[in-house]
Design an enzyme around this catalytic site. Structure first.
Site, PDB file in Angstrom:
ATOM      1  N   GLU A 182       0.837  -1.206   0.000  1.00 24.07           N
ATOM      2  CA  GLU A 182       0.000   0.000   0.000  1.00 24.07           C
ATOM      3  C   GLU A 182       0.872   1.256   0.000  1.00 24.07           C
ATOM      4  OE1 GLU A 182      -1.562   2.959   3.024  1.00 24.07           O
ATOM      5  OE2 GLU A 182      -1.992   0.926   3.734  1.00 24.07           O
ATOM      6  N   GLU A 255      10.087   2.212   2.224  1.00 19.51           N
ATOM      7  CA  GLU A 255       8.768   2.037   2.828  1.00 19.51           C
ATOM      8  C   GLU A 255       8.686   0.806   3.720  1.00 19.51           C
ATOM      9  OE1 GLU A 255       6.420   4.336   2.486  1.00 19.51           O
ATOM     10  OE2 GLU A 255       7.728   5.493   1.150  1.00 19.51           O
TER      11      GLU A 255
END
Length: 758
Positions: A182, A255
């Protein structure tokens, strides 16, 4: 289990926790958090502001139904008029475009769409059409012919248009692959290769909502806006991000996780883990409530995807590889596994054509049957587990630190998609745990067995199969068994006596009020409510069935005096899939995790060659250089306000009058679907300075301490029976011309059905 943790560096990008996920089970409750069109003007003592509509909502014709557009305020964007060109198709599947029509005409045209007709030049076929009269919307379900992607459009007289696309994401471990993905898809895409396109779109958009969310079994990307051009711009950015992301290895390391040295360019310093998701989940899982909730969910679902932490456990996140992330995207982020949701008054076919042209026409159908979530294997007998959780930072009583909770696995929402029992269990959950008059509050908290309900308490419907849990935190070791026994005794009593009808009526009143209240983000939250079941090919209209199910429940209660007794016996007392979780605290819990992590890193560091250390340093420096590099974000679409935003301002008329004892009344007559919004202001001018520090506490507890005529439990029941709950706050109002002293008042407000206004 799902989480809801805000990321400050992103555009409020979130995931959800078990306790927060329960909010999605009764989506109308979320819709109650609304701003009304009542605005206090000037300072007055006992000023009353009332907003209601003249015609009762039950007597509305199609021409007088409440318009959501007219009650929307404060979005920062001018209202865009309806321009509803609706595509319809005949039996032969040919498409035809209807000229722009009125709001009621737009809904009628949607309702007239024949099942089997095609839209967007044959790309989509209509599979179902249903008008949902309590909300005055038309739900159209479609399927993309080439890929099998599903789309639900909820047509409404509402200019706050919404879009959402969800993918069923079913983790098989706790590496947080869905959560990391995501984040990573939002690091640049094929058409928009810039970092954080969502963040950069904030300055180029008049969106009323932008986000991305990872739940326990799906990931979704929603936005809403009141501007048609803005909608098209955002749709293009979202589609490109989801279906054509760059997913570069550097973005994964940023991330997800990576090795670095404590001093970035010094390989002699300690080796450490870094990564946005890694650090975020350390914070998210750092509390006692989060750890207990995770243990509760993992043990209640020992064999299905819900056993795993979809957000990722910091212990397991470093096990995720870049190759696994790319493979997960290729399988899960495919149109054949996608559910699209659109809402509002924008032309349906234009949106369908844009989705087809910008994304779907580049894909073929894919077999995604391996992503089906299997039903949990039910216990043959009740189970019990003991776990360890962190101690709270502040401990009121060192002898009361244990947690105990009982949980049951309940209704399968896919096999029983429109379940009256599911709805009734939601009502029962409210009666059992909500407010000081609830059964478990009286039986567990009033005797002082614990300081509050255990994390996860309540009825949860955000998963494929629903559950209920109840327990206490801060329990003495000697009282653990007593808590468990008391819970079962309460359920035994209800299985004999049922619930008093007046208490049920109070909850059902809230359901009726919830159904009537339509908020500025009605469409957005209706979509959220659908995904929990729809991603599993279950009921797509789940969040719009509240009025229908409420009527059925009332009829069932009238027909069967033993309804509640049978329900409690079936789903609680005779349900063998019951779990008792007992948690004991360890003040060194986090310290032990940190020590284990350091030990693991030391062992890894000992195996690194000088070349590998140099590569870690080089990668860290390259990442920092990339993060500091200025990008050309002009490739992102920009809403030009002077060209795309109407200059007309919607004005609202108010009437000033007097009521009893000369108290001034500001009256705003607006279409609010039979709900009156009442606010009264009490002047605080002259409040002694010594009392000012207590004002916030007074606002917090005024509706929870009872009155001269009512005990606090009776007051709580009365509030639930007649209102939508009180909002109490202090209001500071500056003088319009800048002269004089600002005034302060205490504002008490509530929505209520018209019949309860007096």
């Amino acid at each position: 289990a799902a989480r809801m943790t805000s990321l400050t560096r992103r555009v409020r990008r979130t995931t959800r926790t078990d306790s927060h996920a329960r909010a999605y089970t009764h989506i109308a409750r979320l819709m109650r958090a609304t701003t009304t069109a009542c605005v206090a003007r000037g300072a007055s003592i006992g000023r009353v502001i009332l907003n209601k509509r003249a015609n009762h909502h039950r007597k509305l014709s199609s021409s007088t139904l409440a318009s959501r557009r007219e009650v929307m305020i404060g979005t920062g964007a001018a209202v865009v008029g309806t321009n509803a060109a609706i595509a319809t198709g005949g039996a032969n599947g040919a498409s035809a475009v209807v000229e722009p029509v009125s709001a009621s005409g737009m809904l009628d045209a949607l309702e007239a769409l024949p099942v089997g007709s095609t839209l967007a030049k044959g790309a989509f076929v209509v599979t179902s059409v249903q008008r949902v009269k309590p909300y005055d919307v038309v739900a159209v379900e479609l399927e993309h012919v080439r890929t099998g992607a599903k789309l639900l459009h909820v047509g409404a007289d509402d200019s706050n248009a919404c879009f959402n696309v969800a993918f069923r994401t079913t983790p098989r471990d706790s590496t947080g692959v869905a959560h990391v993905l995501e984040h990573t898809v939002l690091c640049g895409s094929e058409k928009y290769p810039v970092r954080d396109p969502f963040f950069n779109m904030l300055r180029r958009s008049l969106s009323t909502f932008m986000n991305a969310m990872t739940a326990s079994d799906f990931t979704c990307y929603p936005f809403s806006t009141m501007n048609k051009v803005d909608y098209s711009n955002l749709l293009g950015v979202y589609l490109d991000a989801c279906f054509f992301p760059k997913i570069k290895e550097g973005d994964f390391s940023q991330e997800g996780h990576r090795f670095e040295f404590a001093t970035m360019d010094d390989p002699k310093s300690d080796l450490i883990y870094k990564g946005i998701v890694f650090n975020e989940m350390k914070g998210a899982m750092g509390s006692q409530s989060a750890r207990f909730g995770r243990e509760l969910g993992a043990n209640l679902f020992p064999t299905s995807t819900y056993h795993w932490n979809s957000g990722g456990d910091p212990v397991n996140i470093p096990d995720l590889t870049y190759e696994q992330l790319k493979a997960f995207h290729a399988l899960h982020y495919h149109p054949s596994n996608a559910k699209f949701y659109t809402y509002g008054d924008l032309p349906l076919e234009e949106t369908l054509q844009q989705i087809e042209d910008l994304a779907l026409n580049r894909f073929d159908r894919l077999d995604v049957s391996k992503l089906i979530v299997e039903d949990e294997q039910r216990f043959k007998a009740p189970q019990a587990v003991e776990v360890t959780v962190p101690a709270d930072a502040i401990v009121a009583d060192a002898n009361k630190q244990s947690i105990i909770s009982l949980a049951w696995l309940m209704v399968n929402q896919i096999k029983d998609p429109v379940s009256l029992e599911n709805f009734a269990l939601n009502v029962a959950g409210d009666l059992l745990t909500s407010g000081p008059q609830s059964y478990f509050y009286e039986a567990l908290l009033e005797p002082g067995l614990g300081s509050g309900f255990a994390p996860g308490t309540g009825y949860g419907g955000s998963r494929r199969e629903t559950s209920f849990a109840v327990g206490l935190k801060d329990v003495a070791e000697a009282d653990l068994k007593k808590v468990e026994t008391t819970i079962l005794e309460v359920l035994e009593r209800i299985s004999r006596e049922g619930f008093p009808r007046d208490r049920v009526e109070a909850v059902m009143h809230q359901v009726e009020l919830d159904a009537a209240v339509v908020t500025t983000q009605f469409g957005l939250y209706a979509g959220f409510g659908a995904f929990s079941t729809w991603v599993h090919d279950g009921d797509s209209l789940r969040s719009l069935r509240t009025p229908e199910l409420a009527a059925k429940l009332n009829a069932a209660l009238d027909a069967d005096p033993q309804f509640w007794q049978k329900l409690i016996k079936k789903w609680f007392l005779d349900n063998t899939h019951r779990l008792t979780v007992t948690a004991r605290t360890d003040p060194d819990y986090d310290k032990k995790l940190d020590e284990a992590e350091k030990k693991k890193l030391k062992s890894i560091e000992a195996t690194l060659t000088e070349e590998q250390k140099a590569k870690i340093v080089a990668n860290a420096l390259a990442l920092k250089e990339n993060q500091d590099m200025k990008e050309d974000v002009s490739i992102l679409p920009t809403l030009v306000v002077s060209e795309a935003v109407p200059k007309e301002i919607k004005k609202w008329g108010s009437k000033d009058m007097k009521i009893a004892k000369g108290i001034p009344l500001q009256y705003d007559e607006q279409p609010t679907n039979g709900v009156a919004y009442f606010t009264t202001h009490f002047s605080l001018d002259g409040l002694p300075e010594r009392l000012v520090p207590y004002l916030d506490l007074f606002c917090e507890f005024i509706d929870q301490v009872g009155t001269e005529k009512m005990k606090y439990k009776d007051l709580a029941e009365k509030i639930k029976l007649k209102t939508g709950g009180f909002s109490v706050e202090s209001v500071l109002r500056p003088i319009a011309d800048g002269k004089g002293t600002p005034t302060v008042s205490l504002a008490i407000g509530s929505p209520a059905l018209e019949r309860n206004v007096d």
